[in-house]
Design a protein around this motif. Structure first.
Motif, PDB file in Angstrom:
ATOM      1  N   ILE A  65     -27.696  18.053 -27.161  1.00  0.00           N
ATOM      2  CA  ILE A  65     -26.816  17.544 -26.118  1.00  0.00           C
ATOM      3  C   ILE A  65     -27.642  16.908 -25.007  1.00  0.00           C
ATOM      4  CG2 ILE A  65     -25.137  18.189 -24.356  1.00  0.00           C
ATOM      5  CD1 ILE A  65     -23.890  18.402 -27.022  1.00  0.00           C
ATOM      6  N   ALA A  66     -28.723  17.582 -24.619  1.00  0.00           N
ATOM      7  CA  ALA A  66     -29.566  17.051 -23.544  1.00  0.00           C
ATOM      8  C   ALA A  66     -30.142  15.691 -23.940  1.00  0.00           C
ATOM      9  CB  ALA A  66     -30.687  18.037 -23.214  1.00  0.00           C
ATOM     10  N   SER A  67     -30.678  15.581 -25.149  1.00  0.00           N
ATOM     11  CA  SER A  67     -31.237  14.302 -25.596  1.00  0.00           C
ATOM     12  C   SER A  67     -30.160  13.226 -25.621  1.00  0.00           C
ATOM     13  CB  SER A  67     -31.814  14.409 -27.008  1.00  0.00           C
ATOM     14  OG  SER A  67     -32.558  15.569 -27.185  1.00  0.00           O
ATOM     15  N   PHE A  68     -28.995  13.611 -26.084  1.00  0.00           N
ATOM     16  CA  PHE A  68     -27.886  12.671 -26.175  1.00  0.00           C
ATOM     17  C   PHE A  68     -27.548  12.099 -24.802  1.00  0.00           C
ATOM     18  CE2 PHE A  68     -23.143  12.176 -26.174  1.00  0.00           C
ATOM     19  CZ  PHE A  68     -23.085  11.066 -27.001  1.00  0.00           C
ATOM     20  N   LEU A  69     -27.434  12.969 -23.822  1.00  0.00           N
ATOM     21  CA  LEU A  69     -27.117  12.511 -22.467  1.00  0.00           C
ATOM     22  C   LEU A  69     -28.241  11.632 -21.918  1.00  0.00           C
ATOM     23  CD1 LEU A  69     -25.524  15.738 -20.937  1.00  0.00           C
ATOM     24  CD2 LEU A  69     -24.380  13.607 -21.585  1.00  0.00           C
ATOM     25  N   LEU A  70     -29.470  12.004 -22.198  1.00  0.00           N
ATOM     26  CA  LEU A  70     -30.591  11.197 -21.712  1.00  0.00           C
ATOM     27  C   LEU A  70     -30.587   9.814 -22.360  1.00  0.00           C
ATOM     28  CD1 LEU A  70     -33.370  13.923 -21.589  1.00  0.00           C
ATOM     29  CD2 LEU A  70     -32.334  12.743 -19.639  1.00  0.00           C
ATOM     30  N   ASP A  71     -30.244   9.762 -23.649  1.00  0.00           N
ATOM     31  CA  ASP A  71     -30.139   8.469 -24.321  1.00  0.00           C
ATOM     32  C   ASP A  71     -29.108   7.586 -23.639  1.00  0.00           C
ATOM     33  OD1 ASP A  71     -32.072   8.895 -26.185  1.00  0.00           O
ATOM     34  OD2 ASP A  71     -30.708   9.394 -27.825  1.00  0.00           O
ATOM     35  N   LEU A  72     -27.980   8.187 -23.309  1.00  0.00           N
ATOM     36  CA  LEU A  72     -26.920   7.409 -22.666  1.00  0.00           C
ATOM     37  C   LEU A  72     -27.363   6.953 -21.274  1.00  0.00           C
ATOM     38  CD1 LEU A  72     -23.716   9.413 -23.654  1.00  0.00           C
ATOM     39  CD2 LEU A  72     -24.556   7.268 -24.610  1.00  0.00           C
ATOM     40  N   LEU A  73     -28.090   7.822 -20.581  1.00  0.00           N
ATOM     41  CA  LEU A  73     -28.570   7.473 -19.235  1.00  0.00           C
ATOM     42  C   LEU A  73     -29.544   6.306 -19.279  1.00  0.00           C
ATOM     43  CD1 LEU A  73     -29.324  10.700 -17.184  1.00  0.00           C
ATOM     44  CD2 LEU A  73     -27.673   8.901 -16.711  1.00  0.00           C
ATOM     45  N   ARG A 116     -12.295  15.806 -14.588  1.00  0.00           N
ATOM     46  CA  ARG A 116     -11.353  16.684 -15.254  1.00  0.00           C
ATOM     47  C   ARG A 116     -11.186  16.347 -16.729  1.00  0.00           C
ATOM     48  NH1 ARG A 116      -7.518  17.886 -10.488  1.00  0.00           N
ATOM     49  NH2 ARG A 116      -8.013  15.689 -10.276  1.00  0.00           N
ATOM     50  N   GLY A 117     -11.205  15.075 -17.066  1.00  0.00           N
ATOM     51  CA  GLY A 117     -11.046  14.718 -18.468  1.00  0.00           C
ATOM     52  C   GLY A 117     -12.259  15.080 -19.316  1.00  0.00           C
ATOM     53  N   GLY A 118     -13.408  15.265 -18.655  1.00  0.00           N
ATOM     54  CA  GLY A 118     -14.613  15.602 -19.389  1.00  0.00           C
ATOM     55  C   GLY A 118     -15.310  14.383 -19.976  1.00  0.00           C
ATOM     56  N   ARG A 119     -14.777  13.206 -19.719  1.00  0.00           N
ATOM     57  CA  ARG A 119     -15.371  11.995 -20.282  1.00  0.00           C
ATOM     58  C   ARG A 119     -16.390  11.342 -19.360  1.00  0.00           C
ATOM     59  NH1 ARG A 119     -13.227   9.368 -24.672  1.00  0.00           N
ATOM     60  NH2 ARG A 119     -12.112  10.848 -25.979  1.00  0.00           N
ATOM     61  N   SER A 120     -16.317  11.680 -18.086  1.00  0.00           N
ATOM     62  CA  SER A 120     -17.247  11.088 -17.124  1.00  0.00           C
ATOM     63  C   SER A 120     -18.195  12.173 -16.621  1.00  0.00           C
ATOM     64  CB  SER A 120     -16.456  10.475 -15.960  1.00  0.00           C
ATOM     65  OG  SER A 120     -17.333   9.913 -15.023  1.00  0.00           O
ATOM     66  N   ILE A 121     -19.472  11.985 -16.923  1.00  0.00           N
ATOM     67  CA  ILE A 121     -20.465  13.016 -16.620  1.00  0.00           C
ATOM     68  C   ILE A 121     -21.435  12.491 -15.564  1.00  0.00           C
ATOM     69  CG2 ILE A 121     -22.329  14.411 -17.576  1.00  0.00           C
ATOM     70  CD1 ILE A 121     -19.840  15.145 -18.948  1.00  0.00           C
ATOM     71  N   SER A 176     -24.869   8.609 -13.622  1.00  0.00           N
ATOM     72  CA  SER A 176     -23.669   9.099 -14.285  1.00  0.00           C
ATOM     73  C   SER A 176     -23.332   8.275 -15.519  1.00  0.00           C
ATOM     74  CB  SER A 176     -22.486   9.108 -13.314  1.00  0.00           C
ATOM     75  OG  SER A 176     -22.073   7.795 -13.080  1.00  0.00           O
ATOM     76  N   VAL A 177     -22.668   8.916 -16.455  1.00  0.00           N
ATOM     77  CA  VAL A 177     -22.423   8.344 -17.765  1.00  0.00           C
ATOM     78  C   VAL A 177     -20.942   8.430 -18.092  1.00  0.00           C
ATOM     79  CG1 VAL A 177     -23.029   8.486 -20.192  1.00  0.00           C
ATOM     80  CG2 VAL A 177     -24.639   9.281 -18.469  1.00  0.00           C
ATOM     81  N   GLU A 178     -20.430   7.393 -18.652  1.00  0.00           N
ATOM     82  CA  GLU A 178     -19.073   7.439 -19.195  1.00  0.00           C
ATOM     83  C   GLU A 178     -19.199   7.660 -20.694  1.00  0.00           C
ATOM     84  OE1 GLU A 178     -15.157   7.609 -18.145  1.00  0.00           O
ATOM     85  OE2 GLU A 178     -16.866   7.202 -16.824  1.00  0.00           O
ATOM     86  N   LEU A 179     -18.799   8.822 -21.174  1.00  0.00           N
ATOM     87  CA  LEU A 179     -18.915   9.091 -22.601  1.00  0.00           C
ATOM     88  C   LEU A 179     -17.977   8.176 -23.372  1.00  0.00           C
ATOM     89  CD1 LEU A 179     -19.053  12.993 -22.758  1.00  0.00           C
ATOM     90  CD2 LEU A 179     -20.914  11.344 -22.662  1.00  0.00           C
ATOM     91  N   PRO A 180     -18.519   7.473 -24.363  1.00  0.00           N
ATOM     92  CA  PRO A 180     -17.685   6.540 -25.112  1.00  0.00           C
ATOM     93  C   PRO A 180     -16.906   7.215 -26.226  1.00  0.00           C
ATOM     94  CG  PRO A 180     -19.939   6.353 -25.841  1.00  0.00           C
ATOM     95  CD  PRO A 180     -19.897   7.455 -24.797  1.00  0.00           C
ATOM     96  N   MET A 181     -16.908   8.540 -26.274  1.00  0.00           N
ATOM     97  CA  MET A 181     -16.353   9.198 -27.453  1.00  0.00           C
ATOM     98  C   MET A 181     -15.896  10.621 -27.131  1.00  0.00           C
ATOM     99  SD  MET A 181     -20.261   9.311 -28.733  1.00  0.00           S
ATOM    100  CE  MET A 181     -20.072   9.517 -30.473  1.00  0.00           C
ATOM    101  N   SER A 182     -15.108  11.161 -28.048  1.00  0.00           N
ATOM    102  CA  SER A 182     -14.557  12.504 -27.871  1.00  0.00           C
ATOM    103  C   SER A 182     -15.594  13.574 -28.193  1.00  0.00           C
ATOM    104  CB  SER A 182     -13.356  12.686 -28.791  1.00  0.00           C
ATOM    105  OG  SER A 182     -13.792  12.771 -30.127  1.00  0.00           O
TER     106      SER A 182
END
Lengths: 228, 228
Positions: free
Chosen positions: A156-164, A209-214, A171-177
DNA sequence: CGGCGAATTGACGGTAATCAAGCGACGTGG
DNA sequence: CCACGTCGCTTGATTACCGTCAATTCGCCG
């Protein structure tokens, strides 16, 4: 939007970030002639594993996932593509992947046979595809390391760093569920969710709240988690 | 054996199975001029992650593994190469992999810059490399599925079936140790060993005392195990 | 308000990692 | 020739992580 507008390549959104960046305007004309734009909605299947592999495409906007499936139906996402990326397997007889749009996506389609012909005439295009393919290969190998060796938290950490890395803000907008993330990282929905919760409790990230924006509040902490 | 014999390309062992197969004898002469043969012993390190990526090579004989390493030292083998395979990253600034010989290996080396020049002059060579790279990408993605989703038993079964595919007989000479297999399949030595003994007890395979020579007695059973 | 799908949280169990010992083959040196 | 050390493999006991099953909760939209 009209289904086809090949003459507008010069002001295409991905003129300078896609394979097309390797060609000058004059050279681009040949590609232009065989191209056709198509919008697909989120969730749409672009190509099926085992299909006849008749198409190639550039992604103009949107994003999609490349998936493989086991005999008994489990899925694994083996790559994510977005603006400027290329999809398709020139010179291969059959496709080995299923592609599914994660969001509304605009494609610039080429019949595979025609695309191969243009590539043979345009060495710069072929060179660009080679370099792109080698980058994809590096990514796929990096992911082998992640999937084989890293803990759920590290994935999860690597994934978020990739998106960053792409967006430059914190901050990151997750493109997926959550489910899509699980398919990508080789985890279940529940595990993904639990890891997000733990990162939130630790004060490393915060989510809407939606969990999509981190928003990532402690990048250093994420980086130290990224290789457990 | 002399260190360099570029003029003997026409009777090279991999003349027809490597990248060179894309060129006629005349075209091959240009590659010939920049090539240099080198034998490396089992265990030798061919290139280091992060190195300056100065070389490319064809593998004439032998086999090697491509590895990635986590920050804390765990290893993952991300690919296996053998006769006729190509190693190197033309057009990339730095290597991202460590390659280690699994057995005594003969390489046909090319300085990267020279190889890139020849490739630019020989479209057929570039095409062949593109196709090879796309095949490697497919393999890397197939492995993502294995590493993310399959059970230990299924990984071993798939691994044996992959090896069987090459040799056509019912028995396989493992080119690597239990530890190497673990690195490749994302498992520990102990787990690999346990799975082999279970397959033996089930009468699906038989092994010699060293454990390096495996005969597969029930291919169908292996296949049904290969996607758990 | 009610219904629906996605996300979260909890309880439990299984698979493979970890820690630890023992075995067999091989090579070296006494 | 045999004792001994090494190395790779096997086997056993225990643990931890993550998957599975199940129950809420949350956000969204009618």
């Amino acid at each position: 939007m009209t289904p086809s507008q090949p003459s507008h390549c010069h002001d295409c959104l991905i003129r300078d970030s896609s394979l097309c960046a390797s060609l000058c305007d004059a050279e681009l004309a040949t590609l232009s002639k065989i191209s056709r734009r198509k919008a697909v909605p989120a969730g749409a299947v672009i190509s099926w594993e085992g299909d006849d592999n008749a198409l190639c495409a550039n992604i103009v906007s949107g994003s999609l996932k490349l998936m493989k499936t086991t005999a008994d139906g489990r899925e694994q996402t083996v790559g994510l593509l977005s603006d400027g990326d290329f999809i398709g397997q020139p010179f291969a007889e059959s496709g080995s992947l299923t592609a599914i749009a994660l969001s509304e996506t605009m494609l610039c389609l080429y019949p595979r046979a025609s695309f191969e012909r243009v590539m043979s005439d345009q060495p710069k295009l072929e060179r660009a595809l080679l370099e792109r393919t080698m980058r994809s290969l590096n990514e796929a190998r990096e992911r082998q390391l992640t999937l084989a060796r890293k803990s759920a938290k590290a994935r999860i950490a690597s994934f978020l760093l990739d998106l960053l890395r792409d967006r430059s803000s914190g901050s990151v907008e997750l493109p997926m569920s959550r489910g899509d993330i699980g398919d990508y990282l080789g985890l279940t929905i529940e595990t993904v969710s639990r890891q997000f919760t733990e990162l939130k409790s630790a004060g490393i990230i915060a989510a809407d709240r939606g969990g999509r924006s981190i928003s990532v509040d402690d990048v250093a902490a994420l980086q130290s988690l990224a290789d457990d």
